[in-house]
Motif scaffolding. Structure first.
Motif, PDB file in Angstrom:
ATOM      1  N   GLU A 150       7.925  -3.346  -4.030  1.00  0.00           N
ATOM      2  CA  GLU A 150       8.798  -3.668  -5.165  1.00  0.00           C
ATOM      3  C   GLU A 150      10.244  -3.625  -4.802  1.00  0.00           C
ATOM      4  N   TYR A 151      10.738  -3.278  -3.704  1.00  0.00           N
ATOM      5  CA  TYR A 151      12.062  -3.120  -3.335  1.00  0.00           C
ATOM      6  C   TYR A 151      12.622  -4.667  -3.042  1.00  0.00           C
ATOM      7  N   ASP A 152      13.592  -4.900  -3.629  1.00  0.00           N
ATOM      8  CA  ASP A 152      14.201  -6.139  -3.543  1.00  0.00           C
ATOM      9  C   ASP A 152      14.433  -6.346  -2.007  1.00  0.00           C
ATOM     10  N   THR A 153      14.810  -5.715  -1.279  1.00  0.00           N
ATOM     11  CA  THR A 153      15.205  -5.599   0.237  1.00  0.00           C
ATOM     12  C   THR A 153      13.763  -6.138   0.965  1.00  0.00           C
ATOM     13  N   VAL A 154      12.765  -5.428   0.636  1.00  0.00           N
ATOM     14  CA  VAL A 154      11.574  -5.732   1.318  1.00  0.00           C
ATOM     15  C   VAL A 154      11.261  -7.171   0.920  1.00  0.00           C
ATOM     16  N   GLN A 155      11.329  -7.688  -0.271  1.00  0.00           N
ATOM     17  CA  GLN A 155      10.878  -8.940  -0.811  1.00  0.00           C
ATOM     18  C   GLN A 155      11.783 -10.003  -0.132  1.00  0.00           C
ATOM     19  N   ARG A 156      12.950 -10.032  -0.004  1.00  0.00           N
ATOM     20  CA  ARG A 156      13.926 -10.789   0.441  1.00  0.00           C
ATOM     21  C   ARG A 156      13.575 -10.879   2.203  1.00  0.00           C
ATOM     22  N   TRP A 157      13.165  -9.906   2.950  1.00  0.00           N
ATOM     23  CA  TRP A 157      12.798  -9.824   4.185  1.00  0.00           C
ATOM     24  C   TRP A 157      11.526 -10.824   4.438  1.00  0.00           C
ATOM     25  N   GLU A 187       0.804  -1.331  -0.051  1.00  0.00           N
ATOM     26  CA  GLU A 187      -0.125   0.159   0.034  1.00  0.00           C
ATOM     27  C   GLU A 187       0.901   1.211   0.088  1.00  0.00           C
ATOM     28  N   ARG A 188       2.356   1.303   0.587  1.00  0.00           N
ATOM     29  CA  ARG A 188       2.890   2.506   0.602  1.00  0.00           C
ATOM     30  C   ARG A 188       4.048   2.619  -0.577  1.00  0.00           C
ATOM     31  N   ARG A 189       3.864   3.930  -0.989  1.00  0.00           N
ATOM     32  CA  ARG A 189       4.928   4.180  -2.111  1.00  0.00           C
ATOM     33  C   ARG A 189       5.945   5.386  -1.489  1.00  0.00           C
ATOM     34  N   ALA A 190       7.312   4.771  -1.900  1.00  0.00           N
ATOM     35  CA  ALA A 190       8.441   5.657  -1.549  1.00  0.00           C
ATOM     36  C   ALA A 190       9.222   5.717  -3.089  1.00  0.00           C
ATOM     37  N   PHE A 191       9.818   6.990  -3.071  1.00  0.00           N
ATOM     38  CA  PHE A 191      10.843   7.270  -4.345  1.00  0.00           C
ATOM     39  C   PHE A 191      10.122   6.513  -5.755  1.00  0.00           C
ATOM     40  N   TRP A 192       8.909   6.729  -5.859  1.00  0.00           N
ATOM     41  CA  TRP A 192       8.136   6.521  -7.374  1.00  0.00           C
ATOM     42  C   TRP A 192       7.953   4.994  -7.336  1.00  0.00           C
ATOM     43  N   ARG A 193       8.099   4.290  -6.270  1.00  0.00           N
ATOM     44  CA  ARG A 193       7.554   2.756  -6.460  1.00  0.00           C
ATOM     45  C   ARG A 193       6.889   2.335  -5.290  1.00  0.00           C
ATOM     46  N   GLN A 194       6.172   1.335  -5.292  1.00  0.00           N
ATOM     47  CA  GLN A 194       5.552   0.533  -4.273  1.00  0.00           C
ATOM     48  C   GLN A 194       6.783   0.037  -3.362  1.00  0.00           C
ATOM     49  N   VAL A 195       6.477   0.200  -1.976  1.00  0.00           N
ATOM     50  CA  VAL A 195       7.674  -0.379  -1.008  1.00  0.00           C
ATOM     51  C   VAL A 195       7.720  -1.980  -1.289  1.00  0.00           C
TER      52      VAL A 195
END
Ligand SMILES: Cc1cc2nc3c(=O)[nH]c(=O)nc-3n(C[C@H](O)[C@H](O)[C@H](O)COP(=O)(O)OP(=O)(O)OC[C@H]3O[C@@H](n4cnc5c(N)ncnc54)[C@H](O)[C@@H]3O)c2cc1C
Length: 416
Positions: free
Chosen positions: A294-301, A284-292
């Motif tokens: 979508e960040y690899d770090t979050v997917q990995r966590w 639900e959250r968007r930061a620096f033109w992307r959904q959070v």
């Protein structure tokens, strides 16, 4: 090993899930508001307990109930998915009379109390007519080594006279707590593990004083508020002794195995909630033109959390399976394994969830920081990680061969 859920456990699990969705979850906001504003559990609890009991959802974690005692008699392994479902909300287990520290106390009483003692101490707990606590830890001694426990229980005629101080006693500050299962020294000259005994003490006995209520990492336990207690010349009849003098460690061990397994089962339920929360928030959250998300770090966590969670669940199920087959002696090693593995997994997942949520993760608006505090507690309570790690290490059998003779080792001259 067969971890397939039995048909009867599946049926109870489904009934519990339906009840959780219909009756418990919709009241969570009211519960949280009530403890935040009034500092006490919501008034709807007794009504909810009555409804749960009417549907048979009562005393789910007690495999050894007598024929005339209320409950489902599920095995520990069968109980695992139910405990997990209840563990999704901190306060839900009490709706079904499945909360700590009462359930482990009930198990200790089932195993170590005589018929009169069961009538006096166990029956009211099975009916949720009262609450209880378990008193081992003392501020003055390193209580992770239970042989240090110094409270004195001295026999004088037909009575025991108790003097000592206990702290971090879960449930002791609950207004309905009427009994403490208390560990103390009856024979200071005996062997280290035979000095202690366990007695049942009414909380209203003259000389018992709640010194203060305690918080843990800023959190209050509203299901079983933590207390510091003082015992000054407290007199109880000798009939309050569990088992025999010197059997304090035995009673504690009977209690601690299921207590640890149940904590792990509930922690797995809460960890599942944390993963769901991370997924939803990041999507639900968007930061620096992307959904959070979508960040690899979050997917990995999230992926790592899933791996750790499934590993922890399998190990917990194996401990429960062993507890059913071999009792607490046979399950001891497995219980130590999960006692370290599950709280560490739980803590890591809670920490990741806070990071994904940003500031909100540490606020009272989510259960995450309380989950982190509880995970942290479980790495200390019922024996710190280090004590269990030493036990696990001691049980690791050294190989019969020396390195030089090992079939797995090649000598340098052989490969030159
Ligand atoms: C929220 C909460 C609820 C609790 N509820 C209860 C309750 O209901 N009843 C009850 O009796 N107790 C309860 N406890 C107490 C808990 O069980 C004790 O805190 C725990 O056993 C550790 O004892 P201690 O605090 O005296 O730590 P200490 O014994 O002083 O140990 C401190 C540290 O020393 C190190 N250490 C100790 N032994 C070893 C070792 N063998 N090897 C290496 N390092 C070691 C570890 O790092 C350990 O954390 C609760 C605690 C908390 C925080």
């Amino acid at each position: 090993m067969d971890f397939e859920i039995s048909p009867r456990a599946r049926e109870w699990h489904e009934r519990l899930q339906v009840f959780m969705q219909r009756e418990v979850l919709p009241r969570n906001r009211e519960w949280v508001q009530c403890v935040a504003r009034e500092g006490k559990p919501a008034a709807f609890l007794p009504d909810l307990q009555a409804r749960a009991r009417a549907e048979g959802l009562w005393n789910l974690g007690l495999p050894e109930l007598a024929a005339d005692e209320p409950g489902t008699r599920l095995t520990n392994l069968e109980y695992a998915p139910l405990a997990e479902a209840m563990g999704r909300l901190f306060w839900a287990p009490e709706v079904f009379n499945c909360q700590a520290p009462d359930v482990p106390n009930m198990i200790a009483l089932q195993n170590c109390a005589n018929p009169e003692q069961k009538q006096r101490w166990l029956s009211p707990l099975l009916e949720a007519k009262t609450r209880s606590c378990f008193g081992m830890t003392e501020s003055a001694v390193a209580s992770s080594d239970a042989t240090n426990i110094a409270t004195r229980i001295e026999r004088r005629g037909g009575e025991y006279v108790i003097n000592g101080d206990k702290w971090f006693i879960t449930g002791a500050a609950h207004p309905r707590c009427t009994q403490i299962m208390l560990m103390g020294v009856t024979d200071a000259g005996a062997d280290r593990t035979r000095r202690h005994s366990m007695v049942m003490v009414p909380m209203d006995a003259p000389g018992v004083r709640l010194v203060r209520a305690l918080r843990w990492m800023g959190c209050e336990d509203h299901v079983a508020p933590i207390g510091e207690l003082e015992f000054r010349d407290v007199r109880v009849p000798v009939e309050n002794l569990l088992e025999r003098e010197g059997a304090g460690f035995k009673v504690a061990q009977v209690r601690l195995g299921p207590a640890r397994v149940h904590h792990c089962m509930r922690s797995i339920g809460m960890s599942e909630v944390l993963v769901e929360l991370m997924m939803a928030r990041a999507a639900e959250r968007r930061a620096f033109w992307r959904q959070v998300i979508e960040y690899d770090t979050v997917q990995r966590w999230i992926a790592e959390s899933r791996i750790e969670l499934e590993q922890a669940r399998l190990l917990t199920h194996r401990s429960a399976w062993r507890l059913d087959r071999e009792g607490h002696h046979g399950a001891w090693r497995d219980v130590s394994l999960i006692k370290v593995a599950v709280p560490n997994m739980f803590q890591k997942i809670a920490d990741r969830a806070i990071q994904v949520f940003g500031a909100m993760g540490g606020s009272d608006d989510t259960p995450i920081h309380q989950a982190l505090a509880w995970a942290r507690l479980l790495r200390i309570g019922d024996g710190p990680d280090e004590v269990h790690l030493r036990q696990i290490f001691k049980l690791e059998a050294p190989p019969a061969w020396k390195i030089a003779d090992s079939p797995y080792i090649t000598r340098p001259e052989e490969t030159r």
